[in-house]
Design an enzyme around this catalytic site. Structure first.
Site, PDB file in Angstrom:
ATOM      1  N   LYS A  56     -21.964  13.184  -4.950  1.00 15.63           N
ATOM      2  CA  LYS A  56     -21.665  14.518  -5.462  1.00 15.63           C
ATOM      3  C   LYS A  56     -22.837  15.478  -5.393  1.00 15.63           C
ATOM      4  O   LYS A  56     -22.645  16.678  -5.510  1.00 15.63           O
ATOM      5  CB  LYS A  56     -21.226  14.412  -6.919  1.00 15.63           C
ATOM      6  N   GLY A 111     -24.095   9.128   5.003  1.00 17.76           N
ATOM      7  CA  GLY A 111     -23.141   9.602   6.004  1.00 17.76           C
ATOM      8  C   GLY A 111     -23.287  11.108   6.187  1.00 17.76           C
ATOM      9  O   GLY A 111     -24.342  11.687   5.885  1.00 17.76           O
ATOM     10  N   ASP A 112     -22.200  11.699   6.619  1.00 19.86           N
ATOM     11  CA  ASP A 112     -22.153  13.118   6.944  1.00 19.86           C
ATOM     12  C   ASP A 112     -22.783  14.056   5.897  1.00 19.86           C
ATOM     13  O   ASP A 112     -23.701  14.822   6.204  1.00 19.86           O
ATOM     14  CB  ASP A 112     -20.662  13.466   7.059  1.00 19.86           C
ATOM     15  N   ASP A 119     -16.660   4.244   7.934  1.00 19.11           N
ATOM     16  CA  ASP A 119     -15.688   4.971   8.768  1.00 19.11           C
ATOM     17  C   ASP A 119     -16.076   5.006  10.253  1.00 19.11           C
ATOM     18  O   ASP A 119     -15.242   5.277  11.107  1.00 19.11           O
ATOM     19  CB  ASP A 119     -15.525   6.411   8.270  1.00 19.11           C
ATOM     20  N   ARG A 159       9.291 -10.419   6.221  1.00 22.98           N
ATOM     21  CA  ARG A 159       9.074  -9.086   5.659  1.00 22.98           C
ATOM     22  C   ARG A 159       8.356  -8.160   6.629  1.00 22.98           C
ATOM     23  O   ARG A 159       7.704  -8.604   7.578  1.00 22.98           O
ATOM     24  CB  ARG A 159       8.187  -9.199   4.413  1.00 22.98           C
ATOM     25  N   GLY A 182     -11.079   5.184   6.052  1.00 20.43           N
ATOM     26  CA  GLY A 182     -11.551   5.790   7.310  1.00 20.43           C
ATOM     27  C   GLY A 182     -11.525   7.299   7.328  1.00 20.43           C
ATOM     28  O   GLY A 182     -11.863   7.905   8.344  1.00 20.43           O
ATOM     29  N   ARG A 183     -11.045   7.917   6.240  1.00 26.03           N
ATOM     30  CA  ARG A 183     -10.877   9.383   6.204  1.00 26.03           C
ATOM     31  C   ARG A 183     -10.053   9.864   7.395  1.00 26.03           C
ATOM     32  O   ARG A 183      -8.990   9.332   7.623  1.00 26.03           O
ATOM     33  CB  ARG A 183     -12.240  10.089   6.177  1.00 26.03           C
ATOM     34  N   GLU A 223      -5.694   5.438   6.131  1.00 28.72           N
ATOM     35  CA  GLU A 223      -5.369   6.278   4.967  1.00 28.72           C
ATOM     36  C   GLU A 223      -5.081   7.730   5.360  1.00 28.72           C
ATOM     37  O   GLU A 223      -4.369   8.452   4.667  1.00 28.72           O
ATOM     38  CB  GLU A 223      -6.499   6.225   3.939  1.00 28.72           C
ATOM     39  N   HIS A 249     -11.405  -0.229  -1.964  1.00 29.99           N
ATOM     40  CA  HIS A 249     -12.856  -0.434  -1.948  1.00 29.99           C
ATOM     41  C   HIS A 249     -13.270  -1.870  -1.653  1.00 29.99           C
ATOM     42  O   HIS A 249     -14.459  -2.130  -1.486  1.00 29.99           O
ATOM     43  CB  HIS A 249     -13.452   0.050  -3.272  1.00 29.99           C
TER      44      HIS A 249
HETATM   45  O1  F6P Z   1     -16.435   7.469   3.688  1.00 36.75           O
HETATM   46  C1  F6P Z   1     -16.245   6.198   3.164  1.00 36.75           C
HETATM   47  C2  F6P Z   1     -14.978   6.138   2.360  1.00 36.75           C
HETATM   48  O2  F6P Z   1     -14.813   4.805   1.890  1.00 36.75           O
HETATM   49  C3  F6P Z   1     -13.728   6.606   3.092  1.00 36.75           C
HETATM   50  O3  F6P Z   1     -13.226   5.677   4.005  1.00 36.75           O
HETATM   51  C4  F6P Z   1     -12.804   6.887   1.929  1.00 36.75           C
HETATM   52  O4  F6P Z   1     -11.855   7.852   2.278  1.00 36.75           O
HETATM   53  C5  F6P Z   1     -13.733   7.437   0.888  1.00 36.75           C
HETATM   54  O5  F6P Z   1     -15.040   6.988   1.226  1.00 36.75           O
HETATM   55  C6  F6P Z   1     -13.405   6.996  -0.508  1.00 36.75           C
HETATM   56  O6  F6P Z   1     -14.279   7.614  -1.391  1.00 36.75           O
HETATM   57  P1  F6P Z   1     -14.396   7.253  -2.927  1.00 36.75           P
HETATM   58  O7  F6P Z   1     -15.204   5.985  -3.031  1.00 36.75           O
HETATM   59  O8  F6P Z   1     -15.072   8.420  -3.510  1.00 36.75           O
HETATM   60  O9  F6P Z   1     -13.007   7.041  -3.424  1.00 36.75           O
END
Ligand code: F6P
Length: 365
Positions: free
Chosen positions: A78, A118-119, A143, A178, A186-187, A238, A289
């Site tokens: 954050k 990351g980014d 990701d 099933r 992966g965003r 996701e 996670h």
């Molecule tokens: O960027 C890593 C990541 O795990 C993404 O794949 C996922 O969308 C996001 O972070 C989840 O973030 P948080 O831990 O804040 O829920």
């Protein structure tokens, strides 16, 4: 003449990721054993830099952490110090407090800072480099969506976990005939779904880069039935979205530099499929996670170690404002200016999608 380096510091920003501790260990050991630097770690990412909350890192501190997930320095996703929430006259306002961080570095005599993230974290690293701070970046994210490096550490562990989950889901899918959906992270990039889907023998892979048509998914399920295969495995990124719709947003984290959190697409799709596919029960699993936690894979331990050693070498050579990266099989570096804003997405016409399609995997397109 270049100032002699005596003290360096490390911080970890953004979501935790397997391999962070391996980088911290490699940096600390190389810095101490090869160059005689003093090493410090800021706690909770940039927040620690703002609060001047730092701890010494020694050979003892980094002992026994190579394999462990998470980060001994803690992290925050954050705290962008260029747009930071502070209290002013009883109100919370966003301000650029980056000068406080620069002053803290000076006060502590930190000659160079290694930023692992990351980014979002690396964007601030670039901005601190622009302010004249001696910065080296290390690319982290499960990701694998940074274009400036072939691989980020953490990705290999994540696809390993996702692949194992697919293996495990297969047994229930097969026993109960099933359709099982697995939602992975992966965003906006489909790398985790794509690679774990190939390795985990998925029948359908849904990724953000290839919007899906639910009828095509049903076609695949029916095709398998005609072959006598009465179960199907679907891996869903996701950020996957239908052709005529958008990605499923789980929540907005207001003060995060990357506020959108995806989640829930697999469950939504399971409910829709239940209405259209009559002869199968359908279940969805969200890996969440779990794919980010736990021990780092062998590959990630080695990649993180290579990145950590290279980061300290770059400090020794005075090559600041760069991020370490992997190009082919070689460790190299690239300017932070070229890192930001260049994300790497799955090419719908690329080799991995093509080979997956050739062996019969559907992308719902
Ligand atoms: O960027 C890593 C990541 O795990 C993404 O794949 C996922 O969308 C996001 O972070 C989840 O973030 P948080 O831990 O804040 O829920």
């Amino acid at each position: 003449m270049r100032k002699e380096i005596k003290k360096i510091a490390i911080l970890t920003g953004g979501g935790d990721c397997p391999g962070l501790n391996a980088v911290i260990r490699a940096v600390t050991r190389t810095a101490i054993l090869q160059y005689g630097y003093e090493v410090y770690g800021y706690k909770f990412g940039y927040k620690g830099l703002y609060n001047n909350d730092l701890i010494p890192l020694t050979l003892e501190t980094v002992s026994g952490i190579l394999h462990k997930g998470g980060t001994i320095l803690y992290s925050s996703n954050k705290d962008n110090l260029f747009d930071y929430l502070v209290e002013e006259n009883g109100k919370m306002v966003k301000k650029d407090v980056s000068d406080v961080a620069v002053e803290n570095l000076k006060k502590e005599g930190i000659d160079a800072l290694i930023v692992i993230g990351g980014d979002g974290t690396l964007t601030s690293a670039r901005d601190f480099a622009r302010k004249g701070v001696n910065i080296i970046g290390v690319p982290k994210t499960i990701d694998n969506d940074l274009a400036a490096t072939d691989v980020t550490f953490g990705f290999n562990t994540a696809i390993g976990v996702a692949t194992e989950a697919l293996d495990r889901l297969h047994t229930t899918a097969e026993s109960h005939h099933r359709i099982m959906l697995l939602e992975v992270m992966g965003r906006d990039a489909g790398w985790i779904a794509l690679e774990s889907g190939i390795a985990g023998s998925a029948d359908v892979i849904l990724i953000p880069e290839i919007p899906y048509d639910i009828n095509k998914i049903i076609e695949k399920v029916k095709e398998r039935e005609a072959e006598g295969k009465l179960f199907s495995i679907i891996v869903v990124a996701e950020g996957a979205k239908p052709k005529d719709g958008s990605a499923t947003v789980y929540k907005i984290v207001e003060d995060s530099p990357d506020p959108i959190r995806y989640g829930g697409v697999a469950n939504k799709l399971a409910v829709e499929l239940e209405k259209l596919v009559k002869n199968h029960e359908i279940r969805s699993t969200v890996l969440g996670h779990i794919q980010r936690g736990g021990n780092a894979s062998t590959y990630d331990r080695i990649l993180s170690t290579r990145y950590g050693v290279k980061a300290v070498e770059l400090i020794n050579e005075g090559k600041f404002g760069n991020m370490v990266c992997l190009k082919g099989s070689d460790i190299s570096y690239v300017s932070l200016e070229e890192v930001i804003g260049h994300n790497k997405y799955v090419n719908p016409n690329g080799e991995f999608v093509k080979i997956a399609k050739k062996i019969g995997i559907s992308f719902g397109d």
